[in-house]
Design an enzyme around this catalytic site. Sequence first.
Site, short mmCIF file in Angstrom:
data_model
loop_
_atom_site.label_atom_id
_atom_site.label_comp_id
_atom_site.label_asym_id
_atom_site.label_seq_id
_atom_site.Cartn_x
_atom_site.Cartn_y
_atom_site.Cartn_z
N ASP A 154 -5.05 -10.35 8.34
CA ASP A 154 -5.94 -11.27 7.63
C ASP A 154 -5.65 -11.08 6.15
O ASP A 154 -5.99 -10.05 5.57
CB ASP A 154 -7.41 -10.97 7.95
CG ASP A 154 -8.37 -11.97 7.31
OD1 ASP A 154 -8.00 -12.57 6.28
OD2 ASP A 154 -9.47 -12.15 7.83
N HIS A 155 -4.99 -12.07 5.54
CA HIS A 155 -4.51 -11.87 4.17
C HIS A 155 -5.63 -11.60 3.18
O HIS A 155 -5.39 -11.04 2.10
CB HIS A 155 -3.65 -13.05 3.72
CG HIS A 155 -4.42 -14.31 3.45
ND1 HIS A 155 -4.75 -15.21 4.44
CD2 HIS A 155 -4.93 -14.82 2.30
CE1 HIS A 155 -5.42 -16.21 3.90
NE2 HIS A 155 -5.54 -16.00 2.61
N HIS B 166 -12.19 -14.53 7.95
CA HIS B 166 -12.17 -14.18 6.53
C HIS B 166 -13.54 -13.73 6.02
O HIS B 166 -13.70 -12.65 5.46
CB HIS B 166 -11.70 -15.36 5.68
CG HIS B 166 -10.29 -15.78 5.96
ND1 HIS B 166 -9.31 -14.91 6.35
CD2 HIS B 166 -9.69 -16.99 5.88
CE1 HIS B 166 -8.17 -15.56 6.51
NE2 HIS B 166 -8.38 -16.82 6.23
#
Length: 484
Positions: free
Chosen positions: A177-178, A240
């Site tokens: 998950d960036h 996110h």
Amino acid sequence: MVSRVIPVDPFDLVIFGGTGDLARRKILPGLFRRFCAGQMPEEAQIIGAARSEMDDDGYRQLVRDAIEEFGDKPVPEGGALDAFLARLGYVQVDATGTDGWEELSRRITEDRVRAFYFSVGPSLFGDLAERLHQYGMASGQSRIVVEKPFGHDLGTAKALNAVLAQHFDETQIYRIDHYLGKETVQNLMAVRFGNVLFEPLWNAQYVDHIQVTVAETVGVGGRGGYYDKSGAMRDMVQNHLMQLLCLIAMEPPAKFEPDSVRDEKLKVIRALEPVEPHHIVRGQYDATEKEPGYREDVEDPKSRTESFLAMKVHISNWRWAGTPFYLRTGKRLRARTSEIAVVFKDAPHSIFGAEAGRHRNVLIIRLQPNEGMTLDVTIKEPGPGGMRLVDVPLDMTFADALGPDADEVPDAYERLIMDVIRGNQTLFMRGDEVEAAWAWTDPIIAGWAARNDVPKTYDAGSAGPEDSLMLMHRDGRKWREIKA
């Protein structure tokens, strides 16, 4: 300040989907930046793998074009790009068949870290894992990186985890998950757990509420087919925003190591209360004179998928009992911004009287743009005329505070890929964490279908539906302004 770059051990990195959009825009330019920073050893090998017919030279040209187009600064002179491209190769493979797999296995180096980045749709994860095992590439030194979505609901997430677990241990699976790779997100943990100033105040006794906002100016664009099956809840909140919520709310881990951190995040997800329908606002952006609306973008005039979501969430534990968390995300909003705002309570007694007004300390953590932190503090307004109070920001914008070194801070993908090579899973999601997030999310989505819920429309370029403002106003609070 001089940034420290710690080289990693020699590795092989195979990028499945190596000709795709994510590889060209993020993964390959990021790897080039790590190469330029001196973090990539000379023996490292990067192999693109995809269905396209191409040889090594053709792939190197594709990567050269991608770095020149999507790199965030001009390519340095001195042959750095040529030296990087020399480490690249390409193998044409069929993810669901047998073509190319023998060739790929021959190119893999023995006795070194081997990472396989699944930059493809989740439907291919099982096929890729099976073939890596079948052709002898799934060794104890192997690591796989998988992109979201990690399932579409709890059932599919469990099935996906089970497929990957057939050939890889949980310690070998890196769910990326960036958002967790962003410098400011990690600084959130440093601020909390590295400063005696904040951690004693980080609880319901001193915090009035917390806002998490992720706003985008773009619409769904060419992702309409995918997005209309997912919506803001599946695309943003379940992953996110959930990860940001966990890092804000979790208890201090015993150590900054993978399982200690992820154990505490899991406790937060399991402590989330079910969300009441009147604490949720869903929206769809409307058409303007120049831009199509959401339903035109997804080519479905009856779509009920949300492009905006705001919700009030509670965590049932001693630290946060009674403190609301307000989550907000949407497309086609006024500005592109991601931030966390920790709003502290009023002082228990004001010695300055009612005329001094209401003043609160607010810690704002900016994820984008202009990564940094701001702490609003109350001071006396300069000049004569009595005690007039104003709020002023103590600002730490990374670009200002770190000077030239701010340009050398790795972006999210750079950092996370290097963590994969090192074998550090701290900033990656564990399988039980993903399943717990879906277990909380699924009943909310099911409730919308049961109630035949229709999203509210909102003007493109606004802050979202009016009902989202009322979500806060009913509690005597208001959202921080999304500033253009």
